[in-house]
Write a protein that holds these residues in place. Structure first.
Motif, PDB file in Angstrom:
ATOM      1  N   ALA A  72     -13.454  46.480  -9.597  1.00 24.72           N
ATOM      2  CA  ALA A  72     -12.561  45.696  -8.657  1.00 24.72           C
ATOM      3  C   ALA A  72     -12.746  44.177  -9.162  1.00 24.72           C
ATOM      4  CB  ALA A  72     -12.573  45.859  -7.298  1.00 24.72           C
ATOM      5  N   THR A  73     -14.103  43.707  -9.194  1.00 21.35           N
ATOM      6  CA  THR A  73     -14.452  42.336  -9.524  1.00 21.35           C
ATOM      7  C   THR A  73     -13.897  42.280 -11.169  1.00 21.35           C
ATOM      8  OG1 THR A  73     -16.551  42.439  -8.496  1.00 21.35           O
ATOM      9  CG2 THR A  73     -16.317  41.075 -10.011  1.00 21.35           C
ATOM     10  N   ALA A  74     -14.005  42.913 -11.740  1.00 28.18           N
ATOM     11  CA  ALA A  74     -13.549  42.791 -13.266  1.00 28.18           C
ATOM     12  C   ALA A  74     -12.182  42.557 -13.386  1.00 28.18           C
ATOM     13  CB  ALA A  74     -13.660  43.758 -14.290  1.00 28.18           C
ATOM     14  N   ASP A  75     -11.382  43.450 -12.526  1.00 29.30           N
ATOM     15  CA  ASP A  75      -9.914  43.470 -12.418  1.00 29.30           C
ATOM     16  C   ASP A  75      -9.436  42.117 -11.784  1.00 29.30           C
ATOM     17  OD1 ASP A  75      -7.201  43.911 -12.125  1.00 29.30           O
ATOM     18  OD2 ASP A  75      -7.412  45.728 -10.452  1.00 29.30           O
ATOM     19  N   VAL A  76     -10.150  41.832 -10.702  1.00 27.15           N
ATOM     20  CA  VAL A  76      -9.768  40.517  -9.836  1.00 27.15           C
ATOM     21  C   VAL A  76      -9.907  39.292 -10.848  1.00 27.15           C
ATOM     22  CG1 VAL A  76     -10.153  38.912  -7.904  1.00 27.15           C
ATOM     23  CG2 VAL A  76     -10.054  41.258  -7.589  1.00 27.15           C
ATOM     24  N   ARG A 116      -7.285  39.183 -13.830  1.00 22.50           N
ATOM     25  CA  ARG A 116      -5.975  39.001 -13.502  1.00 22.50           C
ATOM     26  C   ARG A 116      -5.733  37.439 -12.652  1.00 22.50           C
ATOM     27  NH1 ARG A 116      -3.141  42.703 -10.100  1.00 22.50           N
ATOM     28  NH2 ARG A 116      -4.824  43.599  -9.246  1.00 22.50           N
ATOM     29  N   PHE A 117      -6.833  37.176 -11.844  1.00 25.45           N
ATOM     30  CA  PHE A 117      -6.756  35.704 -11.418  1.00 25.45           C
ATOM     31  C   PHE A 117      -7.762  34.897 -11.763  1.00 25.45           C
ATOM     32  CE2 PHE A 117      -4.758  39.539  -9.025  1.00 25.45           C
ATOM     33  CZ  PHE A 117      -3.649  38.968  -8.851  1.00 25.45           C
ATOM     34  N   PRO A 118      -7.867  34.357 -12.755  1.00 25.12           N
ATOM     35  CA  PRO A 118      -8.984  33.428 -13.063  1.00 25.12           C
ATOM     36  C   PRO A 118      -8.986  32.094 -12.357  1.00 25.12           C
ATOM     37  CG  PRO A 118      -6.967  33.295 -14.748  1.00 25.12           C
ATOM     38  CD  PRO A 118      -6.811  34.362 -13.911  1.00 25.12           C
ATOM     39  N   ASP A 119      -8.285  31.894 -11.422  1.00 22.19           N
ATOM     40  CA  ASP A 119      -8.322  30.892 -10.482  1.00 22.19           C
ATOM     41  C   ASP A 119      -8.832  31.050  -9.217  1.00 22.19           C
ATOM     42  OD1 ASP A 119      -7.072  28.884 -12.422  1.00 22.19           O
ATOM     43  OD2 ASP A 119      -4.898  29.451 -11.608  1.00 22.19           O
ATOM     44  N   LEU A 120      -9.469  32.278  -9.134  1.00 24.61           N
ATOM     45  CA  LEU A 120     -10.080  32.802  -7.965  1.00 24.61           C
ATOM     46  C   LEU A 120     -10.840  31.891  -7.553  1.00 24.61           C
ATOM     47  CD1 LEU A 120     -10.066  35.455  -5.966  1.00 24.61           C
ATOM     48  CD2 LEU A 120     -12.316  35.693  -7.076  1.00 24.61           C
ATOM     49  N   ASN A 121     -11.143  31.375  -6.257  1.00 33.32           N
ATOM     50  CA  ASN A 121     -12.145  30.526  -5.866  1.00 33.32           C
ATOM     51  C   ASN A 121     -12.844  30.729  -4.424  1.00 33.32           C
ATOM     52  OD1 ASN A 121      -9.596  29.533  -4.804  1.00 33.32           O
ATOM     53  ND2 ASN A 121     -10.736  27.571  -4.259  1.00 33.32           N
ATOM     54  N   VAL A 122     -12.349  31.751  -3.687  1.00 33.18           N
ATOM     55  CA  VAL A 122     -12.747  32.192  -2.540  1.00 33.18           C
ATOM     56  C   VAL A 122     -12.604  33.770  -2.389  1.00 33.18           C
ATOM     57  CG1 VAL A 122     -12.030  32.101  -0.078  1.00 33.18           C
ATOM     58  CG2 VAL A 122     -11.603  30.219  -1.469  1.00 33.18           C
ATOM     59  N   GLY A 172      -3.820  26.070  -1.013  1.00 30.84           N
ATOM     60  CA  GLY A 172      -4.231  25.702  -2.543  1.00 30.84           C
ATOM     61  C   GLY A 172      -5.310  26.427  -3.208  1.00 30.84           C
ATOM     62  N   ASN A 173      -5.628  27.673  -2.656  1.00 28.59           N
ATOM     63  CA  ASN A 173      -6.738  28.744  -3.033  1.00 28.59           C
ATOM     64  C   ASN A 173      -5.966  29.778  -3.529  1.00 28.59           C
ATOM     65  OD1 ASN A 173      -9.097  27.144  -1.899  1.00 28.59           O
ATOM     66  ND2 ASN A 173      -7.999  27.639   0.067  1.00 28.59           N
ATOM     67  N   THR A 174      -6.959  30.570  -4.427  1.00 26.31           N
ATOM     68  CA  THR A 174      -6.840  32.068  -4.728  1.00 26.31           C
ATOM     69  C   THR A 174      -7.998  32.824  -4.242  1.00 26.31           C
ATOM     70  OG1 THR A 174      -5.733  31.236  -6.739  1.00 26.31           O
ATOM     71  CG2 THR A 174      -6.418  33.596  -6.522  1.00 26.31           C
ATOM     72  N   ILE A 175      -7.530  33.683  -3.293  1.00 26.05           N
ATOM     73  CA  ILE A 175      -8.402  34.147  -2.212  1.00 26.05           C
ATOM     74  C   ILE A 175      -8.435  35.761  -2.459  1.00 26.05           C
ATOM     75  CG2 ILE A 175      -8.973  34.499   0.008  1.00 26.05           C
ATOM     76  CD1 ILE A 175      -7.490  32.032   0.634  1.00 26.05           C
ATOM     77  N   ILE A 214      -5.237  38.062  -2.637  1.00 29.32           N
ATOM     78  CA  ILE A 214      -5.368  39.365  -3.122  1.00 29.32           C
ATOM     79  C   ILE A 214      -6.102  40.181  -2.100  1.00 29.32           C
ATOM     80  CG2 ILE A 214      -6.049  40.758  -5.049  1.00 29.32           C
ATOM     81  CD1 ILE A 214      -6.402  37.121  -5.566  1.00 29.32           C
ATOM     82  N   ILE A 215      -5.453  41.332  -1.714  1.00 29.86           N
ATOM     83  CA  ILE A 215      -5.978  42.094  -0.721  1.00 29.86           C
ATOM     84  C   ILE A 215      -6.576  43.379  -1.105  1.00 29.86           C
ATOM     85  CG2 ILE A 215      -4.642  41.460   1.269  1.00 29.86           C
ATOM     86  CD1 ILE A 215      -3.315  44.005   1.204  1.00 29.86           C
TER      87      ILE A 215
END
Length: 252
Positions: A67-71, A74-80, A5-8, A33-34
């Motif tokens: 890369a941080t700004a991009d991630v 695009r993926f505001p739910d990122l939590n890991v 259940g994460n966005t990693i 996201i790699i």
């Protein structure tokens, strides 16, 4: 860290432990996201496995910021965040010429994770279930003669993890430290088939089992790494240093 259940985001996941871990996490229902330097390889992995991708060079502060700004955009739910990228270079401090490798190792293995954590903390502190995964090594506790700067950077990552955990816990960010033993990857020449190194799939499978059993784990210690991790505690440090370095001599 819950394993579903994460966005990693996993910078350094185009090969080795990073890629194997990213695949396991994706298979458990996470959005993964790699990150890596080679856009062509990222595209191949995206097509083959369905990863999201971001170009990043963790040795470059500007690349980390971009890369941080991009991630995050695009993926505001990122939590890991899994700070996986690293290098391991043999060095001979008795002869000239080791300094360039030593400096690059410090920039990649220590400054890279520090810059990544600095970049992502403002976002992670607002996310439920936020976790930073650092990656040290059994060599943080029992050194390999050939890789002094690698050993030192991994010891620093261990202490960094211990320290920032106390600071970040009150703002809701968990810090989990992976502590790999020697694993059969291309991180060092000869390790892909070294008898004393742990098979890659076996390592990552055990990591996932440990994370599932204890989502609040501070350190993720597979059985094989405990020989190195606790050598000084057990009182057999000198013996284990000798055994470790003899095994590596055979690989070289």
């Amino acid at each position: 860290m819950n394993i579903t259940g994460n966005t990693i985001f996993v910078p350094g996941a185009t090969s080795g432990i990073g890629l194997a871990l990213a695949l396991r996490l994706k298979s458990r229902g996470n959005t993964v996201i790699i990150g890596g330097r080679r856009t062509s390889l990222l595209a191949e992995l995206a097509e083959a496995h369905g990863f999201e991708t971001v170009r990043i060079d963790t040795a470059d502060a500007a690349s980390i910021a971009e890369a941080t700004a991009d991630v995050v955009g695009r993926f505001p739910d990122l939590n890991v965040l899994v700070a996986m990228a690293g290098i391991m270079r043999p060095e001979d401090w008795t002869t000239p010429g080791f300094l360039a490798d030593a400096e690059e190792t410090v920039v990649t293995n220590l400054l890279g994770p520090i810059r990544l954590i600095d970049a992502f903390v403002p976002h992670l502190r607002e996310r439920p279930g936020a976790t930073i995964v650092t990656v040290s090594s059994g060599l943080a506790h029992t050194p390999l003669r050939f890789t002094p700067t690698y050993n030192a950077t991994k010891a620093a990552i261990h202490q960094l993890s211990e320290s920032i955990r106390m600071q970040l816990a009150p703002i809701g960010i968990q810090v989990t430290e992976l502590v790999p033993p020697a694993v059969r990857t291309a991180l060092m020449p000869g390790h892909e088939s070294a008898d004393h190194a742990m098979p890659l799939d076996a390592y990552v499978d055990e990591v996932m089992t440990l994370l599932e059993a204890d989502p609040e784990a501070r350190e993720v210690l597979v059985e094989q790494v405990k020989l190195l991790r606790y050598a000084e505690v057990r009182g057999d440090y000198d013996q284990i240093v000798g055994v470790l370095n003899a095994a590596e001599e055979r690989v070289r």
